[in-house]
Design a protein around this motif. Sequence first.
Motif: not given
Length: 285
Positions: A168-194
């Motif tokens: 989770v911490k690594t995800f936070h670090l990476l996510y905060n360094k990326i501006n142009n990302i489709n949050k919906q697709s990342i959220a759905e990927y997280a949902i798929k992985n519970n």
Amino acid sequence: RYGTVTGVQTCALPISENQKKLLTEKHINQSDHKGNTPLHLLTKYHSPDLYFNNLVKQFKKNIDKKNNKDQLPIHIVIDRAIQNSEEKKLDFNPAIATLFNEDKQNISRKDIIKYIIDKGQNGETILTYLCEKNTPLFIDRGNDQELKQKQLLAQKEILQYAIDKGNVKTFHLLYNKINNINKQSIAEYAIKNNKLEIIEYLCNDNTTYKTNNPIDTTSATIFALKEERDDEIITYLHTKAPNNIELSNTKMSRDIKLLDSRSEEHTSELQSQFRISYAVFCLKK
């Protein structure tokens, strides 16, 4: 001892300014019987100091060359950093940042970030350093749309990789360094992985550049239901959805068809009272 190539022999030992001047372009691009270039041996045997950083820039043509063990020079420095992390005698982070920044074409950045993620908590330390030093994860490719698209796919891939690893911490670090990302697709990927913690983080993200890219919690809730995710995730998303999931007619009809297509057999598989109530709620809307 370390090879027969002049450049390789030189880099395996402490390097003087005079020795550095003797290294011609031909020597710099040669490798020994193990596939090690001078830069591989520099990273393996030299102390990570300012002098090291200057030499890296001289040997940067080897930056993306792998040895017979499929190692880039930066892989060797990362491994050395982790091996020395307990002793804390040497700080390899600046050397890692130097090597990382020399990949101007983004050729190996995605694989390097994955390699760092694989190192767990030690990788977090390295990644934290890179982020604190404002090191870009990927170099901006200007107006080249094809390269921009490849970069977006690479960014999405490393975020998904962090989710897969459950870091989770690594995800936070990476996510905060990326501006142009489709949050919906990342959220759905997280949902798929519970991954509830990551879903919560995405839903509560209020950073300026991402507020214009909000998660559609209505769609996310229905997606979680279709994927038969954990009740905890569905319940959380349901509470985040506006007006208790009020859907437009077009969107609702599509989602009802998808739910209805799974018929009574699917309904009987819904194991929680919440799932049954939610399915009935959607069909009544």
